[in-house]
Design an enzyme around this catalytic site. Structure first.
Site, PDB file in Angstrom:
ATOM      1  N   ARG A 184      -9.953  11.640 -25.817  1.00  0.00           N
ATOM      2  CA  ARG A 184     -10.201  10.290 -25.895  1.00  0.00           C
ATOM      3  C   ARG A 184     -10.089  10.665 -23.729  1.00  0.00           C
ATOM      4  NH1 ARG A 184      -5.393   6.904 -27.159  1.00  0.00           N
ATOM      5  NH2 ARG A 184      -4.289   8.680 -26.798  1.00  0.00           N
ATOM      6  N   GLU A 243       2.853  12.109 -16.928  1.00  0.00           N
ATOM      7  CA  GLU A 243       3.731  11.163 -15.788  1.00  0.00           C
ATOM      8  C   GLU A 243       3.826  12.271 -14.286  1.00  0.00           C
ATOM      9  OE1 GLU A 243       7.116  11.839 -17.953  1.00  0.00           O
ATOM     10  OE2 GLU A 243       6.634  10.101 -19.365  1.00  0.00           O
ATOM     11  N   ASN A 303      -0.424   5.215   0.308  1.00  0.00           N
ATOM     12  CA  ASN A 303      -1.815   5.179   0.633  1.00  0.00           C
ATOM     13  C   ASN A 303      -2.871   6.526  -0.225  1.00  0.00           C
ATOM     14  OD1 ASN A 303      -0.743   4.924   3.169  1.00  0.00           O
ATOM     15  ND2 ASN A 303      -0.492   6.695   3.951  1.00  0.00           N
ATOM     16  N   ARG A 308      -7.600  17.121   6.855  1.00  0.00           N
ATOM     17  CA  ARG A 308      -6.349  15.998   7.595  1.00  0.00           C
ATOM     18  C   ARG A 308      -5.517  17.010   8.271  1.00  0.00           C
ATOM     19  NH1 ARG A 308      -8.447  10.798   6.576  1.00  0.00           N
ATOM     20  NH2 ARG A 308     -10.460  10.829   5.131  1.00  0.00           N
ATOM     21  N   HIS A 368      -0.037  16.203  10.277  1.00  0.00           N
ATOM     22  CA  HIS A 368       0.876  15.000  10.539  1.00  0.00           C
ATOM     23  C   HIS A 368       2.187  15.184  10.404  1.00  0.00           C
ATOM     24  CE1 HIS A 368      -3.403  13.933   9.635  1.00  0.00           C
ATOM     25  NE2 HIS A 368      -3.311  13.826  11.136  1.00  0.00           N
ATOM     26  N   HIS A 387       2.026  17.700   7.376  1.00  0.00           N
ATOM     27  CA  HIS A 387       1.556  18.295   6.164  1.00  0.00           C
ATOM     28  C   HIS A 387       0.419  17.997   6.677  1.00  0.00           C
ATOM     29  CE1 HIS A 387      -0.925  16.176   3.125  1.00  0.00           C
ATOM     30  NE2 HIS A 387      -0.126  16.875   2.123  1.00  0.00           N
ATOM     31  N   TYR A 397      -0.687   9.392  -1.637  1.00  0.00           N
ATOM     32  CA  TYR A 397       1.090   9.081  -1.506  1.00  0.00           C
ATOM     33  C   TYR A 397       1.600   8.629  -1.247  1.00  0.00           C
ATOM     34  CZ  TYR A 397      -1.642  10.733   3.041  1.00  0.00           C
ATOM     35  OH  TYR A 397      -2.954  10.240   3.993  1.00  0.00           O
ATOM     36  N   GLU A 445       4.762   8.637  15.371  1.00  0.00           N
ATOM     37  CA  GLU A 445       3.128   9.875  14.428  1.00  0.00           C
ATOM     38  C   GLU A 445       2.891  10.607  16.007  1.00  0.00           C
ATOM     39  OE1 GLU A 445       2.647   9.307  11.530  1.00  0.00           O
ATOM     40  OE2 GLU A 445       4.234   7.793  11.325  1.00  0.00           O
TER      41      GLU A 445
END
Length: 197
Positions: free
Chosen positions: A21, A26, A47, A57, A60, A117, A130, A141
């Site tokens: 299937r 987890e 997010n 990206r 940050h 990150h 995330y 930020e």
């Protein structure tokens, strides 16, 4: 969960159960998380980003405290996820570690408060979700240019990086340090001790 070479970063490598299937795994388990990190994950925001191949990206990070810890997984396609130690005074300051996240092995990474990150999409429609310990707060930020030659992150060859205007204009690590934007290792350790208490 297995701790990475940068203190405060882990990779979760779940057992995947495939059958006719599809598959099951987890991708987050509170008890395992708490056993590894010494504290529970406070969830304030979740997010989801979808990126075309080459999208880069990051890097940050947010002011400590409270910063923003992240538990990151790629649910479609593949990305190269990079954790950067930007904590001044850290034994591994300026070091980085990369982990491939994809929809086959279903690995996840956790990076604690104060770490930088970034990720690069290796496929079109790479979808990353995330869990975040704190909500987005633009005044707290910050960013570091992901192509900073002093960091020397080994992004995949043959993939042209596509950056946002904001990430393209981000300072180098040295510039961010000179501007006093970087968290200190001492402050991050103190905050982590608060979380464990």
């Amino acid at each position: 969960m297995r701790e990475l070479s940068i203190a405060g970063a882990w990779v979760h490598e779940p057992k995947v159960f495939p059958d006719a299937r599809g598959s099951f795994h987890e991708w987050f388990k509170g008890a395992d998380f708490e056993e590894s990190t010494g504290h529970s994950l406070s969830l304030a925001q979740a997010n989801c980003s979808v990126s075309s191949r080459g999208t880069l990206r990051g890097i940050h990070f947010a002011d400590v405290p409270p910063s923003q810890a992240k538990y990151v997984k790629c649910v479609r396609g593949a990305v190269l996820d990079v954790i950067v130690d930007i904590r001044t005074g850290s034994p591994t300051y300026k070091q980085w570690e990369a982990v491939r996240l994809d929809d086959v092995d279903h690995h996840s990474v956790y990076l604690s408060e104060g770490l930088g990150h970034a990720f690069m999409a290796l496929t079109d429609d790479a979808t990353v979700v995330y869990l975040c310990s704190e909500g987005y707060a633009p005044q707290r930020e910050h960013g570091i240019h992901p192509l900073d030659p002093d960091l020397g992150i080994e992004w995949p060859s043959g993939v042209s990086p596509v950056l946002s205007e904001k990430d393209s204009a981000a300072p180098t690590l040295a510039e961010a340090e000179a501007q006093g934007l970087l968290p200190s290792y001492e402050a991050c350790q103190a905050y982590a001790a608060q979380l464990r208490a």
